[in-house]
Design a protein around this motif. Sequence first.
Motif, short mmCIF file in Angstrom:
data_model
loop_
_atom_site.label_atom_id
_atom_site.label_comp_id
_atom_site.label_asym_id
_atom_site.label_seq_id
_atom_site.Cartn_x
_atom_site.Cartn_y
_atom_site.Cartn_z
N TYR A 198 -50.93 4.24 41.93
CA TYR A 198 -49.94 3.86 42.93
C TYR A 198 -50.52 2.81 43.87
O TYR A 198 -51.54 3.04 44.53
N PRO A 238 -45.66 -8.30 41.35
CA PRO A 238 -44.45 -7.50 41.11
C PRO A 238 -44.50 -6.12 41.76
O PRO A 238 -45.54 -5.65 42.19
N ASN A 239 -43.32 -5.53 41.83
CA ASN A 239 -43.15 -4.13 42.27
C ASN A 239 -43.55 -3.94 43.72
O ASN A 239 -44.50 -3.23 44.06
N GLU A 240 -42.80 -4.58 44.60
CA GLU A 240 -43.01 -4.41 46.03
C GLU A 240 -41.81 -3.69 46.64
O GLU A 240 -40.67 -3.99 46.31
N LYS A 241 -42.07 -2.74 47.51
CA LYS A 241 -41.00 -2.07 48.24
C LYS A 241 -40.76 -2.75 49.57
O LYS A 241 -41.63 -3.44 50.10
N LEU A 266 -46.38 -0.55 47.68
CA LEU A 266 -45.36 0.46 47.40
C LEU A 266 -45.36 1.60 48.41
O LEU A 266 -44.36 2.30 48.55
N SER A 283 -49.31 -5.68 34.75
CA SER A 283 -49.16 -5.41 36.18
C SER A 283 -49.93 -6.45 36.98
O SER A 283 -50.72 -7.22 36.42
#
Length: 670
Positions: free
Chosen positions: A321, A425-428, A326, A211
């Motif tokens: 989280y 990574p993992n962006e809204k 996010l 992550s």
Amino acid sequence: MNSPGSSRSGFDAIKNLYEEKRTFTGRVVFAAVLCLLMIGMLAARLIDLQLVRHDYYSTRADDNRMRLTPIAPVRGLIYDRNGALLAQNLPSFVLDITPERVRNLNDTLERLKAYVRLTDQDIARFRERMRKGPRYRSVTLRSNLTAEEVARYQLNRFDFEGVEVNAGLVRDYPLGESAAHIIGYVGGISEADYARLEAADYEGLSQIGKSGVERSHEDLLRGAPGTKIVEANAAGRPLRELESRPGSSGQNLYMSLDAQLQLVAEKALGDLDGAVVAIDPRNGEILALVSKPGYDPKLFVEGIDAASYRGLLEDKSRPLYNRALLGTYPPGSTIKPFMATAALNFKTVTPDTGIYCSGSMTLPGSSRKYRCHKRQGHGTVNLDSAIAKSCDIYFYQAAMNLGIDRIDEILGQFGFGKPTGIDVPNEKGGLLPSKEWKRRVYKQVWFPGETLSLGIGQGYLTTTPLQLAQGTARLAMRGLGFKPHVLHAIADPATGAIAGVAPEPLPPLTGQSAELQERVIHAMQLVTMFPGGTAYRAFKDAPYSSAGKTGTAQVVGLKQEETVAPTFDSTPKHLRDHALFIAFAPVDAPRIAIAVIAEHAGHGGSVAAPVARQIMDQYLLGKVLYNEDPAGAAAAAAAAADPALEAEEGVPTEDEEPPPATPPPAATPR
């Protein structure tokens, strides 16, 4: 009686010399043919071994004598922008097993438990790693052995064929929970990882970035594996090292993060859950990124146990989280400067247009009331006073005049409704609603009342803290901007050369005049620098100029028949409003832009603004001048609020009129 002579002649009579000779000859021929066949087979095999497949069998023989063993590369280090270590490698004792050399693996594992602490998870992870590689290569059973465990094993090492204690490195994160969401962590390589990566790049490696930066910049951090050739005897025991070809270490990365600023931001947020993003508007570099609560990344390095992982997953505060990337929240009144930009751009208002606020309004032909947070109203307000005092009626009217299509156009240019593209990574992307979106998702038309809600940052509109920070940075840069990123520079450990990362400019906002942009910024200055501003209390003695906007995002709205909002203490925590604040400083030469979201904490002016003030103090002055606890400020504001009115977005201040639209002189930052 027969005589001897007659008896002999009878024996000769029954003897068949021809048949005996034929039988003997046949046997000789059969034996000869058999010998020839065997000689032919032997010759064919010799030809196959010595000529046809000589290279193959020669290689196999060398493999039996010489073992090609991969050498894991040293993973690159991660520093902050000032050289403080964020991720490092610490020396560690590693217990390795070569499966091919172990006669009874189950028995060996069971006996090892008497000398080394082994959990069921350690054994399961070992078996998984063993299954993925050849049996002649060693597989790590446990890392980070204690000195006592090493000593106990070494006293009994001759009882364990194929088991060795070797020196290794283990990943460590000196700041612990701080910056865990942005730095990330490494973990064991899973089946899913193997499916997407090149196996040759991970020879000898058992871990991969899972992550954060550890994952997004895995290719830079990993390095290239090396090899060594070891000669072994017939039993497989190493005799000597014949050749060694070291690999290349991973690149060292310098992040744009300021570790000291990160710690100050986390401390400023206190016990509140939420997120903080600080960005340098001049180049898009992330200076601090906080998501609370956090977690300890060290738990994942060697594999977290099932109970601990389940505890993190079931924790209602969701420590895993990443709220900064996010978390999607209604922006509340922090959207008002962007709405003002849209209204000025399309000339639906001018800076001096006056709109009367009576405390509520209705749409033509509708009885539904759209209320201002100040129930008795603000009277006649223009752009400056509407932003300074956060008048909802002004922005209801501005949104209605604009319409949803033009709102979408301008907010989209600021980056709302889509991921920023940060190198983590993992962006809204949040949600910027439109007529087409509602028709596609809900099979309904867009209603005028939904446009009004959008005008004050409620309704379907949601943003991430990172998007708010990016939008604020673009306001600070008068329509210019850069793509947010955390990678500041790359250092080659072999040569010591450091290469900076060039910022990526974003397309400038279209249709925006410099004069109108300055008017919006001037109005935002009134929020923090004018006594009637909703964040004046937090910034009134700041030795630098600032511009900001408070926000209080409703989680649950008032019913139509309700005229009095419930008090802060009487509302269950999960139903309390979110506190938000955006700001940048100094105004004339911006160096930092901030977005703060404190979940279920009350009002932006009393809770979120003090957090931003402390961060700006640290970055611009090198020390924190303002030290008010945001949680305590929230409680004080709630206690002081008039129960007959819905609380203002900040601590109530003098109800003065804003000064004329000439920006106050900017203090020179230290």
